[in-house]
Design a protein around this motif. Structure first.
Motif, mmCIF file in Angstrom:
data_model
loop_
_atom_site.group_PDB
_atom_site.id
_atom_site.type_symbol
_atom_site.label_atom_id
_atom_site.label_comp_id
_atom_site.label_asym_id
_atom_site.label_seq_id
_atom_site.Cartn_x
_atom_site.Cartn_y
_atom_site.Cartn_z
ATOM 1 N N VAL A 1 0.835 -1.204 0.000
ATOM 2 C CA VAL A 1 0.000 0.000 0.000
ATOM 3 C C VAL A 1 0.865 1.247 0.000
ATOM 4 O O VAL A 1 0.615 2.204 -0.754
ATOM 5 N N ALA A 2 1.889 1.269 0.858
ATOM 6 C CA ALA A 2 2.767 2.433 0.925
ATOM 7 C C ALA A 2 3.495 2.669 -0.402
ATOM 8 O O ALA A 2 3.745 3.814 -0.790
ATOM 9 N N ALA A 3 3.803 1.573 -1.109
ATOM 10 C CA ALA A 3 4.484 1.692 -2.397
ATOM 11 C C ALA A 3 3.529 2.041 -3.531
ATOM 12 O O ALA A 3 3.969 2.312 -4.652
ATOM 13 N N GLY A 4 2.231 2.038 -3.235
ATOM 14 C CA GLY A 4 1.244 2.405 -4.243
ATOM 15 C C GLY A 4 1.033 1.357 -5.306
ATOM 16 O O GLY A 4 0.847 1.693 -6.488
ATOM 17 N N LEU A 13 -4.631 -1.048 -4.865
ATOM 18 C CA LEU A 13 -5.369 0.191 -4.665
ATOM 19 C C LEU A 13 -6.658 0.204 -5.478
ATOM 20 O O LEU A 13 -7.688 0.733 -5.021
ATOM 21 N N ASP A 14 -6.603 -0.365 -6.668
ATOM 22 C CA ASP A 14 -7.819 -0.463 -7.487
ATOM 23 C C ASP A 14 -8.872 -1.335 -6.800
ATOM 24 O O ASP A 14 -10.072 -1.023 -6.823
ATOM 25 N N LEU A 15 -8.427 -2.445 -6.197
ATOM 26 C CA LEU A 15 -9.353 -3.314 -5.470
ATOM 27 C C LEU A 15 -9.978 -2.573 -4.297
ATOM 28 O O LEU A 15 -11.189 -2.664 -4.059
ATOM 29 N N ASP A 16 -9.155 -1.832 -3.574
ATOM 30 C CA ASP A 16 -9.669 -1.003 -2.483
ATOM 31 C C ASP A 16 -10.770 -0.070 -2.977
ATOM 32 O O ASP A 16 -11.834 0.057 -2.353
#
Length: 231
Positions: free
Chosen positions: A37-40, A45-48
């Motif tokens: 997450v921190a690395a993006g 992130l799309d799933l989130d």
């Protein structure tokens, strides 16, 4: 005349199995998730985003479910409710002269709460933002405090019951309730639009890890080193 056989020295490190294996696995998985997450990492992130949007839409369309979710998250599974349960368990254990167990649970709960705040500050992840919010929350998003505190409390209480000899249907019923509570609070936090999926997953993993580390530390005993016998 040969020397008598020597008893092997006890390892200064605990074996990576049982509670230690569980603790390491949960900690490593949580760490990997937070790093991604921190690395993006975009797929995560799309799933989130997809899950958050879907549940937020449902919250807007179903106000009754939303009110129920707020009651559950603000009262039943609120971190202060969980901390009160932990404090009550510690006091009860202390009154029964189970003072070592009481202290271990108290130290684990305080350590977990501090670790949660440090991780939130270090990661500094933003919470979801909506044009029509159904709830509000403050401070950083990851890990979810609700999810972590619930999982940690349930894990510590289950471990305490196990240490006191509980093995029957009552313990397994409590374990099922713990799973439902951890999953339930996670869903409510996403449903109310104040957390991402990875926030609550990391919170559950870390909460379970704290309980597992407490159990692992208590289960490991260093064996005394045997004295050498000389001929």
């Amino acid at each position: 005349m040969s020397d008598p056989p020597q008893t092997p020295r006890a390892s200064r490190f605990p074996p990576v199995r049982g509670p230690y294996g569980v603790a390491l696995a949960l900690s490593a998985t949580a760490a990997l998730l937070m790093v991604l997450v921190a690395a993006g990492w975009q797929p995560l992130l799309d799933l989130d985003g997809r899950i958050a949007r879907a549940l937020h839409s449902s919250a807007l369309e179903r106000p009754t479910w939303t009110r129920t979710a707020r009651v559950l998250t603000d009262w039943v599974w609120d971190p202060w409710t969980m901390r009160a349960l932990t404090a009550a368990a510690v006091l009860w254990l202390w009154s029964r002269a189970e003072r070592t167990l009481a202290v271990r649970i108290a130290v684990a709960a305080v350590s977990g709460a501090l670790a949660q705040q440090v991780l939130k500050a270090v990661l500094g992840r933003e919470r979801p933002e909506w044009e029509r919010p159904v709830d509000t929350a403050h401070f950083a998003a990851m890990p979810s405090g609700h999810a972590m505190t619930t999982a940690m409390t349930c894990g510590l209480l289950l471990w305490a019951a196990w240490q006191l000899g509980s093995r029957g249907p009552l313990w397994w019923g409590a374990a099922a309730l713990a799973v439902v509570s951890s999953a339930g609070v996670s869903v409510t936090r996403i449903y109310l639009g104040v957390h991402w999926l990875t926030d609550v997953v990391a919170g559950c993993l870390l909460g379970g890890a704290v309980a597992a580390w407490a159990a692992a530390h208590a289960s490991w005993r260093r064996e005394p080193r045997p004295e050498r016998i000389t001929a």
